[in-house]
Scaffold this motif. Structure first.
Motif, PDB file in Angstrom:
ATOM      1  N   VAL A 165      14.941  46.520 -25.327  1.00 53.39           N
ATOM      2  CA  VAL A 165      14.140  46.058 -26.467  1.00 53.39           C
ATOM      3  C   VAL A 165      12.931  46.975 -26.630  1.00 53.39           C
ATOM      4  N   LEU A 166      12.705  47.411 -27.845  1.00 50.40           N
ATOM      5  CA  LEU A 166      11.561  48.270 -28.170  1.00 50.40           C
ATOM      6  C   LEU A 166      10.659  47.569 -29.175  1.00 50.40           C
ATOM      7  N   SER A 259      12.818  39.327 -24.741  1.00 54.64           N
ATOM      8  CA  SER A 259      12.915  39.727 -23.331  1.00 54.64           C
ATOM      9  C   SER A 259      13.907  38.873 -22.556  1.00 54.64           C
ATOM     10  N   ARG A 260      14.162  37.670 -23.034  1.00 55.94           N
ATOM     11  CA  ARG A 260      15.062  36.766 -22.309  1.00 55.94           C
ATOM     12  C   ARG A 260      16.508  37.273 -22.310  1.00 55.94           C
ATOM     13  N   GLU A 261      16.823  38.153 -23.252  1.00 60.98           N
ATOM     14  CA  GLU A 261      18.179  38.702 -23.324  1.00 60.98           C
ATOM     15  C   GLU A 261      18.159  40.216 -23.167  1.00 60.98           C
ATOM     16  N   VAL A 265      12.111  45.868 -21.545  1.00 64.19           N
ATOM     17  CA  VAL A 265      11.287  45.815 -22.755  1.00 64.19           C
ATOM     18  C   VAL A 265      10.352  47.015 -22.730  1.00 64.19           C
ATOM     19  N   VAL A 266      10.316  47.759 -23.826  1.00 63.44           N
ATOM     20  CA  VAL A 266       9.500  48.968 -23.917  1.00 63.44           C
ATOM     21  C   VAL A 266       8.401  48.748 -24.955  1.00 63.44           C
ATOM     22  N   HIS A 290       4.108  37.730 -19.959  1.00 64.80           N
ATOM     23  CA  HIS A 290       5.070  36.673 -20.264  1.00 64.80           C
ATOM     24  C   HIS A 290       6.523  37.136 -20.393  1.00 64.80           C
ATOM     25  N   SER A 291       6.785  38.422 -20.343  1.00 66.01           N
ATOM     26  CA  SER A 291       8.167  38.895 -20.431  1.00 66.01           C
ATOM     27  C   SER A 291       8.961  38.447 -19.205  1.00 66.01           C
ATOM     28  N   THR A 292      10.207  38.069 -19.426  1.00 66.29           N
ATOM     29  CA  THR A 292      11.081  37.725 -18.309  1.00 66.29           C
ATOM     30  C   THR A 292      11.898  38.910 -17.834  1.00 66.29           C
ATOM     31  N   ALA A 293      11.809  40.038 -18.540  1.00 68.84           N
ATOM     32  CA  ALA A 293      12.493  41.273 -18.156  1.00 68.84           C
ATOM     33  C   ALA A 293      11.460  42.304 -17.718  1.00 68.84           C
ATOM     34  N   PRO A 294      11.867  43.324 -16.977  1.00 72.83           N
ATOM     35  CA  PRO A 294      10.930  44.397 -16.654  1.00 72.83           C
ATOM     36  C   PRO A 294      10.334  45.001 -17.921  1.00 72.83           C
ATOM     37  N   VAL A 295       9.080  45.422 -17.839  1.00 73.83           N
ATOM     38  CA  VAL A 295       8.369  45.970 -19.005  1.00 73.83           C
ATOM     39  C   VAL A 295       7.917  47.393 -18.711  1.00 73.83           C
ATOM     40  N   ALA A 296       8.258  48.302 -19.609  1.00 75.95           N
ATOM     41  CA  ALA A 296       7.793  49.684 -19.521  1.00 75.95           C
ATOM     42  C   ALA A 296       6.660  49.882 -20.507  1.00 75.95           C
ATOM     43  N   VAL A 297       5.495  50.309 -20.010  1.00 70.92           N
ATOM     44  CA  VAL A 297       4.345  50.608 -20.855  1.00 70.92           C
ATOM     45  C   VAL A 297       4.257  52.129 -20.978  1.00 70.92           C
ATOM     46  N   VAL A 298       4.443  52.610 -22.190  1.00 75.33           N
ATOM     47  CA  VAL A 298       4.509  54.056 -22.425  1.00 75.33           C
ATOM     48  C   VAL A 298       3.252  54.525 -23.142  1.00 75.33           C
ATOM     49  N   PRO A 299       2.435  55.400 -22.507  1.00 75.19           N
ATOM     50  CA  PRO A 299       1.230  55.884 -23.180  1.00 75.19           C
ATOM     51  C   PRO A 299       1.590  56.900 -24.260  1.00 75.19           C
TER      52      PRO A 299
END
Length: 301
Positions: A165-166, A259-261, A265-266, A290-299
């Motif tokens: 997810v983006l 994020s639940r599916e 998450v990006v 609050h995301s239930t999936a791993p989250v990538a924070v991209v600068p």
């Protein structure tokens, strides 16, 4: 720059989950893994306490990363795994580690009964100032959580990946952010779900009757903007299926729902010159917690 997937490891359940995720990611990217253990020296009076003596320090600075690396090598044969012990303030050390990595992976703790996650001050500081992507993985994250259910209805690491997810800002789409998301989807051989939220019509705030024609017009305009922003990326990544979600309301809510599916998450974080403060933006901040999936924070600029 050395291409490696680097993990901040302190022996906690969340950092061990992050190390597992990082090793799986390293296999997808054909990269080595570096486990970084940060020892922050205690103040002199505390350092003299029996429970914080040389034996305990040696345990945290040597035994934990060594045993973690041994376990990862056994579970993920073929992935090169090394360990590093560094001394200093965790946020400062991890920021330096991120500079030398393809991406940095950190763990987050779950909040019992709240449905969210706790990111400490060091993690927020790293997310706000790192020059490379930082991925946050919740405690308890399993490989099967990132995959669809198998034919029997049970999530399985042998099944295909869930979509990536983006969160996209169509007003200023950034190539670094979009490219990271497309690459993540390509590596997982899965779809990329692009989410953009547009502002609800002003009559909502005043309790006026809905204007159906205005809603339709705004939705069409936003969907067209998203399609145009993604057009060159469709050509660059023809093997990645793109699902476009143009939704009214708050972006953070839609991304948390998505994020639940999701397998990942990006989200983006604009690079700012100010040295102080957690400049990650309200949407990214909410998704991180609050995301239930791993989250990538991209600068990005």
């Amino acid at each position: 720059m050395s291409r490696t997937v680097t993990v901040g490891l302190d022996g906690s359940p969340e950092s061990l989950a992050a190390a597992e995720w990082a090793t799986r990611e390293a296999r997808l990217r054909a990269l080595p893994v570096t486990l970084v253990n940060v020892w922050e020296p205690a103040p002199d009076p505390m350092a003299q306490a029996p429970l914080l003596g040389a034996e305990t320090q040696q345990h945290w600075s040597e035994r934990i990363p060594r045993e973690a690396a041994e376990g990862l090598r056994a579970r993920h044969p073929g992935v090169e795994i090394t360990t590093e012990q560094r001394t200093g303030r965790p946020a400062e050390v991890l920021l330096k580690a991120a500079d030398d990595a393809e991406l940095l992976v950190l763990g987050t703790r779950g909040l019992s009964g709240v449905g969210g996650f706790m990111i400490g001050s060091a993690g927020l500081a790293v997310a706000a100032h790192a020059g490379r992507p930082v991925v946050f993985v919740r405690a308890g994250e399993q490989a099967s959580d990132e995959h669809l259910e198998d034919p029997s209805g049970i999530p399985s690491a042998a099944a295909p990946f869930r979509p990536v997810v983006l969160g996209l800002d169509t007003g200023g789409p950034d190539d670094t952010l979009i490219g990271f998301a497309f690459e993540a989807a390509l590596l997982r051989a899965t779809a990329l779900r692009v989410v953009h939220a547009w502002n609800e019509p002003p009559y909502i705030a005043y309790g006026l009757p809905p204007d159906i024609k205005m809603d339709v017009r705004l939705a069409a305009q936003d969907a067209a903007s998203m399609t145009e922003a993604l057009r060159p990326w469709r050509e660059k990544f023809p093997d990645v299926e793109i699902v476009e979600d143009s939704l009214s309301g708050k972006a953070a809510n839609h991304l948390v729902d998505a994020s639940r599916e999701a397998s990942l998450v990006v989200v983006g974080r604009r690079v700012r010159r100010a040295a102080l403060g957690a400049h990650i933006g309200p949407v990214t901040h909410a998704v991180l917690h609050h995301s239930t999936a791993p989250v990538a924070v991209v600068p990005h600029p």
